[in-house]
Design a protein around this motif. Structure first.
Motif, PDB file in Angstrom:
ATOM      1  N   ARG A 207      34.975  33.957  59.872  1.00 46.29           N
ATOM      2  CA  ARG A 207      35.140  32.968  60.944  1.00 46.29           C
ATOM      3  C   ARG A 207      33.776  32.586  61.538  1.00 46.29           C
ATOM      4  O   ARG A 207      33.514  31.405  61.784  1.00 46.29           O
ATOM      5  N   ALA A 208      32.912  33.559  61.748  1.00 48.17           N
ATOM      6  CA  ALA A 208      31.578  33.283  62.294  1.00 48.17           C
ATOM      7  C   ALA A 208      30.773  32.401  61.340  1.00 48.17           C
ATOM      8  O   ALA A 208      29.966  31.565  61.786  1.00 48.17           O
ATOM      9  N   LYS A 209      31.010  32.558  60.041  1.00 46.50           N
ATOM     10  CA  LYS A 209      30.302  31.766  59.029  1.00 46.50           C
ATOM     11  C   LYS A 209      31.042  30.469  58.696  1.00 46.50           C
ATOM     12  O   LYS A 209      30.646  29.754  57.788  1.00 46.50           O
ATOM     13  N   ARG A 210      32.143  30.211  59.410  1.00 49.22           N
ATOM     14  CA  ARG A 210      32.984  29.026  59.194  1.00 49.22           C
ATOM     15  C   ARG A 210      33.568  28.994  57.783  1.00 49.22           C
ATOM     16  O   ARG A 210      33.667  27.942  57.164  1.00 49.22           O
ATOM     17  N   ARG A 211      33.947  30.147  57.293  1.00 53.57           N
ATOM     18  CA  ARG A 211      34.558  30.257  55.962  1.00 53.57           C
ATOM     19  C   ARG A 211      36.010  30.717  56.032  1.00 53.57           C
ATOM     20  O   ARG A 211      36.651  30.885  54.998  1.00 53.57           O
ATOM     21  N   ALA A 212      36.513  30.942  57.220  1.00 51.95           N
ATOM     22  CA  ALA A 212      37.890  31.405  57.412  1.00 51.95           C
ATOM     23  C   ALA A 212      38.830  30.210  57.459  1.00 51.95           C
ATOM     24  O   ALA A 212      38.394  29.067  57.619  1.00 51.95           O
ATOM     25  N   PRO A 213      40.131  30.473  57.332  1.00 52.99           N
ATOM     26  CA  PRO A 213      41.094  29.387  57.519  1.00 52.99           C
ATOM     27  C   PRO A 213      40.974  28.821  58.937  1.00 52.99           C
ATOM     28  O   PRO A 213      40.500  29.499  59.853  1.00 52.99           O
ATOM     29  N   ARG A 214      41.389  27.609  59.099  1.00 52.06           N
ATOM     30  CA  ARG A 214      41.357  26.941  60.398  1.00 52.06           C
ATOM     31  C   ARG A 214      42.158  27.750  61.424  1.00 52.06           C
ATOM     32  O   ARG A 214      43.284  28.164  61.158  1.00 52.06           O
ATOM     33  N   CYS A 215      41.574  27.982  62.587  1.00 50.64           N
ATOM     34  CA  CYS A 215      42.192  28.810  63.626  1.00 50.64           C
ATOM     35  C   CYS A 215      42.487  27.985  64.880  1.00 50.64           C
ATOM     36  O   CYS A 215      41.828  26.987  65.144  1.00 50.64           O
ATOM     37  N   ILE A 216      43.444  28.469  65.636  1.00 57.31           N
ATOM     38  CA  ILE A 216      43.800  27.879  66.925  1.00 57.31           C
ATOM     39  C   ILE A 216      43.598  28.950  67.985  1.00 57.31           C
ATOM     40  O   ILE A 216      44.090  30.070  67.839  1.00 57.31           O
ATOM     41  N   THR A 217      42.867  28.622  69.031  1.00 55.44           N
ATOM     42  CA  THR A 217      42.705  29.543  70.148  1.00 55.44           C
ATOM     43  C   THR A 217      43.672  29.126  71.249  1.00 55.44           C
ATOM     44  O   THR A 217      43.603  28.002  71.753  1.00 55.44           O
TER      45      THR A 217
ATOM     46  N   ILE B 220      46.788  31.321  63.307  1.00 54.05           N
ATOM     47  CA  ILE B 220      46.522  30.504  62.134  1.00 54.05           C
ATOM     48  C   ILE B 220      47.857  29.925  61.688  1.00 54.05           C
ATOM     49  O   ILE B 220      48.830  30.666  61.507  1.00 54.05           O
ATOM     50  N   ARG B 221      47.903  28.606  61.546  1.00 52.48           N
ATOM     51  CA  ARG B 221      49.128  27.986  61.055  1.00 52.48           C
ATOM     52  C   ARG B 221      49.331  28.387  59.595  1.00 52.48           C
ATOM     53  O   ARG B 221      48.390  28.434  58.823  1.00 52.48           O
ATOM     54  N   ARG B 222      50.577  28.663  59.211  1.00 50.30           N
ATOM     55  CA  ARG B 222      50.915  29.018  57.834  1.00 50.30           C
ATOM     56  C   ARG B 222      50.399  27.946  56.878  1.00 50.30           C
ATOM     57  O   ARG B 222      49.795  28.252  55.863  1.00 50.30           O
ATOM     58  N   ILE B 223      50.597  26.690  57.220  1.00 45.08           N
ATOM     59  CA  ILE B 223      50.177  25.609  56.334  1.00 45.08           C
ATOM     60  C   ILE B 223      48.658  25.595  56.169  1.00 45.08           C
ATOM     61  O   ILE B 223      48.150  25.313  55.080  1.00 45.08           O
ATOM     62  N   ASP B 224      47.913  25.908  57.225  1.00 43.75           N
ATOM     63  CA  ASP B 224      46.448  25.953  57.124  1.00 43.75           C
ATOM     64  C   ASP B 224      45.992  27.107  56.228  1.00 43.75           C
ATOM     65  O   ASP B 224      45.051  26.962  55.454  1.00 43.75           O
TER      66      ASP B 224
END
Length: 65
Positions: free
Chosen positions: A31-41, A49-53
């Motif tokens: 996440r810090a490297k912007r390589r994780a799935p899209r997240c919602i805070t 994290i949305r299942r679809i994301d």
């Protein structure tokens, strides 16, 4: 009350880590490297994290064989 469908399901970090078989620290490193799935805070600071994301993220990391 409407039932949440699989595509609109919101997953927690532990759920995502379990599915991907990675540690929580690895997920946060991605996440810090912007390589994780899209997240919602959420307003309370929780991350979802949305299942679809997650599914789209996994598809984008498939190797062409």
């Amino acid at each position: 009350m409407a039932t949440v469908t699989r595509l609109h399901a919101m997953l927690t970090i532990p759920e995502v880590c379990a599915e991907l078989q990675v540690s929580r620290s690895t997920f946060y490193e991605w996440r810090a490297k912007r390589r994780a799935p899209r997240c919602i805070t959420l307003p309370n600071g929780s991350i979802r994290i949305r299942r679809i994301d997650l599914d789209r993220w996994l598809e984008s990391h498939e190797d062409a064989a």
